[in-house]
Structures are given as C-alpha cells and as structure tokens.
Design an enzyme around this catalytic site. Sequence first.
Site, PDB file in Angstrom:
ATOM      1  CE  LYS A  13      48.806  20.246  28.930  1.00  0.00           C
ATOM      2  NZ  LYS A  13      48.089  19.336  29.651  1.00  0.00           N
ATOM      3  NE  ARG A  88      44.408  20.217  24.066  1.00  0.00           N
ATOM      4  CZ  ARG A  88      44.713  20.806  25.111  1.00  0.00           C
ATOM      5  NH1 ARG A  88      45.470  22.106  25.175  1.00  0.00           N
ATOM      6  NH2 ARG A  88      43.977  20.668  26.234  1.00  0.00           N
ATOM      7  NE  ARG A 127      42.308  22.885  36.336  1.00  0.00           N
ATOM      8  CZ  ARG A 127      42.469  22.813  35.114  1.00  0.00           C
ATOM      9  NH1 ARG A 127      43.949  22.894  34.745  1.00  0.00           N
ATOM     10  NH2 ARG A 127      41.930  22.100  34.346  1.00  0.00           N
ATOM     11  NE  ARG A 160      39.753  24.782  32.896  1.00  0.00           N
ATOM     12  CZ  ARG A 160      40.989  24.434  32.245  1.00  0.00           C
ATOM     13  NH1 ARG A 160      42.060  25.065  32.760  1.00  0.00           N
ATOM     14  NH2 ARG A 160      40.940  23.505  31.423  1.00  0.00           N
ATOM     15  NE  ARG A 171      39.689  19.173  30.174  1.00  0.00           N
ATOM     16  CZ  ARG A 171      39.947  19.393  31.248  1.00  0.00           C
ATOM     17  NH1 ARG A 171      39.183  19.494  32.376  1.00  0.00           N
ATOM     18  NH2 ARG A 171      41.288  20.243  31.494  1.00  0.00           N
TER      19      ARG A 171
HETATM   20  P1  AP5 Z   1      47.373  22.253  35.657  1.00  0.00           P
HETATM   21  O1  AP5 Z   1      48.691  22.949  35.702  1.00  0.00           O
HETATM   22  O2  AP5 Z   1      46.483  23.256  35.569  1.00  0.00           O
HETATM   23  O3  AP5 Z   1      47.215  21.116  34.412  1.00  0.00           O
HETATM   24  P2  AP5 Z   1      47.570  21.216  33.152  1.00  0.00           P
HETATM   25  O4  AP5 Z   1      48.041  20.180  32.632  1.00  0.00           O
HETATM   26  O5  AP5 Z   1      47.560  22.666  32.627  1.00  0.00           O
HETATM   27  O6  AP5 Z   1      45.733  21.207  32.856  1.00  0.00           O
HETATM   28  P3  AP5 Z   1      44.688  21.646  31.993  1.00  0.00           P
HETATM   29  O7  AP5 Z   1      43.516  21.219  32.450  1.00  0.00           O
HETATM   30  O8  AP5 Z   1      44.944  23.338  32.000  1.00  0.00           O
HETATM   31  O9  AP5 Z   1      45.132  21.386  30.617  1.00  0.00           O
HETATM   32  P4  AP5 Z   1      44.184  21.136  29.428  1.00  0.00           P
HETATM   33  O10 AP5 Z   1      45.223  20.826  28.331  1.00  0.00           O
HETATM   34  O11 AP5 Z   1      43.184  20.231  29.570  1.00  0.00           O
HETATM   35  O12 AP5 Z   1      43.383  22.449  29.314  1.00  0.00           O
HETATM   36  P5  AP5 Z   1      43.631  23.678  28.591  1.00  0.00           P
HETATM   37  O13 AP5 Z   1      43.397  24.675  29.547  1.00  0.00           O
HETATM   38  O14 AP5 Z   1      44.791  23.687  27.576  1.00  0.00           O
HETATM   39  O15 AP5 Z   1      47.286  21.563  36.999  1.00  0.00           O
HETATM   40  C1  AP5 Z   1      45.985  20.802  37.224  1.00  0.00           C
HETATM   41  C2  AP5 Z   1      45.839  21.060  38.692  1.00  0.00           C
HETATM   42  O16 AP5 Z   1      46.830  20.107  39.490  1.00  0.00           O
HETATM   43  C3  AP5 Z   1      45.862  22.356  39.106  1.00  0.00           C
HETATM   44  O17 AP5 Z   1      44.718  22.464  40.345  1.00  0.00           O
HETATM   45  C4  AP5 Z   1      47.403  22.251  39.871  1.00  0.00           C
HETATM   46  O18 AP5 Z   1      47.199  23.251  41.177  1.00  0.00           O
HETATM   47  C5  AP5 Z   1      47.484  21.122  40.294  1.00  0.00           C
HETATM   48  N1  AP5 Z   1      48.816  20.580  40.332  1.00  0.00           N
HETATM   49  C6  AP5 Z   1      49.718  20.792  39.231  1.00  0.00           C
HETATM   50  N2  AP5 Z   1      50.856  20.268  39.451  1.00  0.00           N
HETATM   51  C7  AP5 Z   1      50.876  19.515  40.431  1.00  0.00           C
HETATM   52  C8  AP5 Z   1      51.657  18.639  41.437  1.00  0.00           C
HETATM   53  N3  AP5 Z   1      52.868  18.335  40.791  1.00  0.00           N
HETATM   54  N4  AP5 Z   1      51.155  17.801  42.232  1.00  0.00           N
HETATM   55  C9  AP5 Z   1      50.058  18.105  42.825  1.00  0.00           C
HETATM   56  N5  AP5 Z   1      49.077  18.935  42.146  1.00  0.00           N
HETATM   57  C10 AP5 Z   1      49.352  19.674  40.960  1.00  0.00           C
HETATM   58  O19 AP5 Z   1      42.523  23.618  27.429  1.00  0.00           O
HETATM   59  C11 AP5 Z   1      40.979  23.754  27.771  1.00  0.00           C
HETATM   60  C12 AP5 Z   1      40.339  23.508  26.515  1.00  0.00           C
HETATM   61  O20 AP5 Z   1      40.488  24.638  25.562  1.00  0.00           O
HETATM   62  C13 AP5 Z   1      40.374  22.367  25.751  1.00  0.00           C
HETATM   63  O21 AP5 Z   1      39.476  21.293  26.390  1.00  0.00           O
HETATM   64  C14 AP5 Z   1      39.957  22.550  24.435  1.00  0.00           C
HETATM   65  O22 AP5 Z   1      38.536  22.521  24.238  1.00  0.00           O
HETATM   66  C15 AP5 Z   1      40.670  24.005  24.106  1.00  0.00           C
HETATM   67  N6  AP5 Z   1      41.697  23.859  23.608  1.00  0.00           N
HETATM   68  C16 AP5 Z   1      43.090  24.287  24.317  1.00  0.00           C
HETATM   69  N7  AP5 Z   1      44.045  24.232  23.517  1.00  0.00           N
HETATM   70  C17 AP5 Z   1      43.574  23.576  22.291  1.00  0.00           C
HETATM   71  C18 AP5 Z   1      44.180  23.345  21.028  1.00  0.00           C
HETATM   72  N8  AP5 Z   1      45.629  23.251  20.951  1.00  0.00           N
HETATM   73  N9  AP5 Z   1      43.535  22.621  20.369  1.00  0.00           N
HETATM   74  C19 AP5 Z   1      42.164  22.615  20.433  1.00  0.00           C
HETATM   75  N10 AP5 Z   1      41.412  22.998  21.391  1.00  0.00           N
HETATM   76  C20 AP5 Z   1      42.301  23.559  22.542  1.00  0.00           C
END
Ligand code: AP5
Length: 218
Positions: A13, A88, A127, A160, A171
């Site tokens: 995402k 979420r 990552r 991370r 997660r």
């Molecule tokens: P990446 O693009 O980083 O994936 P992502 O879907 O954004 O993954 P995240 O782990 O960031 O999402 P998340 O929702 O768990 O965490 P967030 O930061 O929002 O890609 C992942 C990897 O794959 C990278 O290395 C990339 O290079 C690679 N990649 C990408 N596309 C690819 C492809 N097509 N092919 C191959 N490789 C690829 O949240 C973190 C924490 O914050 C949560 O756990 C929670 O504690 C808190 N939080 C955030 N938002 C909320 C909310 N709304 N409510 C409550 N808590 C929240």
Amino acid sequence: MRVVFLGAPGVGKGTQAERIAVQYRVAKISTGDLLREAVRMRTALGLEAKSFMDQGKLVPDAVVIGLVQEKLADLSCAAGFVLDGFPRTVSQAEELGKALASKAMALDRVVNFQVSREDVVRRLSGRRSCPKCQATFHVDFAKPKADGVCDRCGESLVQRSDDQRGAIETRLKVYDEQTAPLVRYYDDRKLLSPVDASGAVDVVFQHLSQVLAPYQMR
Ligand code: AP5
C-alpha cells in the site's frame, strides 16, 4: 481523487500510495508514517502509540482518528488524497465518512490490495526502512543503491521493530480480526475495487492506474 488503500500489512500500500501521490498530485496520508514520526519526535501521542506499534497491535481509534482529521483539514487535501492504512476498523470508517460528509465530500474508491500470505511475510521480513524520510526498500525486490543506505537522504536503513517475525504474526491476526471486516463494509457501499498486487511494483501500478483513471479529473 479520494481513495482509500486497504489490505493486509506488507501488500504494498505504502509503495503504491507514494507513486500515486506523485503521479496524480494528490496528498498521501499514511497513518503508519504519521505515527512513526510522532514516535521519533517523542511527542505525547508518539509515546502512547509506541508500545501498541512495537507489538503489532492497533493504536486506539481515538488517537488515530484525531490525527487523520487534522490532516484532512489541511488544504493540500482539497485536490484529492490517498489514505494509506486508514481506516483500519469499522469505527474508523464510520468516523471518516462523517468527517468527509461534514465537508460535503465522499470517497471515490476503496482499493483492496490482494497478495498471498506467503508473499506478504516475505515482503515484510525483507523490508528495510529509512527512519528519517520513511522511504522503504527490500533486500531482494527493491535494493538501495548502496547497501544499507537510504537512496533519498543518506540515512542508515533499519528493520522496523514490527517487521520481526513475532510482530508480523500479530499484525496479520489483527488485520484478520479488525480490518478485514472493512472489505464487506465498503463492498456493501459499492466502493470496493480488488487489485491483484502480487506482481512487480510497476505491474501493480498499472492495474491501479486503470482502476483510478476515472477519478483523475473532477
Ligand atoms: P509496503 O509498500 O511498505 O507495504 P504496506 O502495505 O504499506 O505495508 P506496511 O507494513 O507499511 O503496512 P501496515 O499497514 O502494516 O503498516 P503501517 O505502517 O500502516 O511494502 C512492504 C515491502 O514490500 C517493502 O519492502 C517494499 O519494498 C516491498 N514491495 C512493495 N511492493 C512490492 C511488489 N509489488 N513486489 C515486491 N516487493 C514489493 O502501520 C504500522 C503500525 O501503525 C500498525 O501496526 C499500527 O500499530 C499503527 N497504525 C497505523 N495505522 C493505524 C490505524 N489506522 N489504526 C490503528 N493503528 C494504526
């Protein structure tokens, strides 16, 4: 363009939100990035959020909803936005709906990124992230030019804390229990578009651009 990117952790995402924001000149609002920045700056909100994030649990709704409302009030969102990682929970979705309605706005689309569990675990465990500018890389799929160094700002890359295996499992469980119900929620409202996100970054971007094309111009 007012869109939400929905999907399990690691589906890509953030990677795609970054590209869409540049391509279509819309604001990218990533709650994960905002929360990590608050942790880094040691604000009261960051201190509250940190223990939830480290364990892979969701930060309480009230904290995250407040953060997003602040951002939506920002004028830069007027041309459009992509919400990455928010909402979420159903309660966050309801609050988002109310906040937009109060500005006479509504969502155009909710994109549901689809990737197998095996691939998601591989993407997350490989990552590497920049703690300073939040750029992300991957040890196999998106290598930085110099090993362990951010291409964009030169900072040393880190893994991370929530990309460790134990936190990844939590997660994914939290996603299944608290976020997956949003698929049905937005499908019922005829807003959901599934996107196969299992291919390479450029291929996924093409799929996404097709889905979002109708919402480019208003
Ligand atoms: P990446 O693009 O980083 O994936 P992502 O879907 O954004 O993954 P995240 O782990 O960031 O999402 P998340 O929702 O768990 O965490 P967030 O930061 O929002 O890609 C992942 C990897 O794959 C990278 O290395 C990339 O290079 C690679 N990649 C990408 N596309 C690819 C492809 N097509 N092919 C191959 N490789 C690829 O949240 C973190 C924490 O914050 C949560 O756990 C929670 O504690 C808190 N939080 C955030 N938002 C909320 C909310 N709304 N409510 C409550 N808590 C929240």
